[in-house]
Design an enzyme around this catalytic site. Structure first.
Site, short mmCIF file in Angstrom:
data_model
loop_
_atom_site.label_atom_id
_atom_site.label_comp_id
_atom_site.label_asym_id
_atom_site.label_seq_id
_atom_site.Cartn_x
_atom_site.Cartn_y
_atom_site.Cartn_z
N TYR A 18 6.52 -7.03 -24.49
CA TYR A 18 7.41 -7.86 -25.30
C TYR A 18 8.89 -7.51 -25.16
O TYR A 18 9.74 -8.19 -25.74
CB TYR A 18 6.99 -7.77 -26.78
CG TYR A 18 5.58 -8.28 -27.00
CD1 TYR A 18 5.26 -9.61 -26.72
CD2 TYR A 18 4.57 -7.44 -27.45
CE1 TYR A 18 3.97 -10.08 -26.90
CE2 TYR A 18 3.27 -7.91 -27.64
CZ TYR A 18 2.98 -9.23 -27.36
OH TYR A 18 1.71 -9.70 -27.54
N HIS A 96 6.85 -18.13 -26.69
CA HIS A 96 6.17 -16.83 -26.58
C HIS A 96 6.95 -15.95 -25.63
O HIS A 96 7.37 -16.42 -24.56
CB HIS A 96 4.74 -16.99 -26.05
CG HIS A 96 3.91 -17.88 -26.92
ND1 HIS A 96 3.39 -17.46 -28.11
CD2 HIS A 96 3.59 -19.19 -26.79
CE1 HIS A 96 2.75 -18.47 -28.67
NE2 HIS A 96 2.86 -19.54 -27.90
#
Ligand code: DQA
Length: 142
Positions: A18, A96
């Site tokens: 991430y 995302h």
């Protein structure tokens, strides 16, 4: 902007997936970019499905024009969150950080994508800026 569960940990949570950018960094960049176009960008993160649903319902009364949402884990589970977006009929972009299609099979289905104005995944934190640029162009056109 709406952020689902565990995104408050952005920057320290599995950074190899991430990235190192924090949610505060994202908020600041988005607010500054919006301000340059005279657009107010508000951010809300919650680890609780019901709070996200309440925030979406409130958005309808606030004349929110567009939603940028990363439903996080709820992407793959939440009919209720999908229903809330359908109920308010505010257009949204789904974002995302990771490329969910290159990950585990259970991440490859989203309850949000078929109703989204667009879907961005795999671009890391830049995906939020890309979604905002699209949103600003939409707001200019309408
Ligand atoms: C995510 C992908 C989801 O599968 C995961 O549950 C998240 C983050 C992303 O931004 O890549 O929490 O939405």
């Amino acid at each position: 902007m709406l952020h689902g569960p565990n995104l408050n940990l952005l920057g320290t949570r599995e950074p190899e997936i991430y990235g190192h950018t924090t949610l505060t960094d994202v908020h600041q960049a988005m607010e500054a970019r919006g301000r340059a176009d005279g657009v107010l960008v508000e951010s809300f993160q919650s680890n609780h499905e019901g709070q996200l649903i309440d925030r979406i319902q409130a958005a309808a009364a606030e004349d929110v024009r567009f939603i940028i949402i990363n439903p996080a884990g709820y992407t793959h589970t939440s009919v209720a969150l999908r229903d809330a977006l359908a109920a308010v009929a505010i257009p949204y972009v789904e974002v995302h950080l990771s490329n969910i299609h290159a990950r585990e099979p259970f991440r490859q289905h989203s309850y949000f994508s078929d109703r989204a104005a667009g879907v961005i995944c795999g671009l890391g934190a830049y995906g939020y800026i890309a979604a905002l640029e699209f949103t600003l162009s939409r707001l200019r056109d309408h």
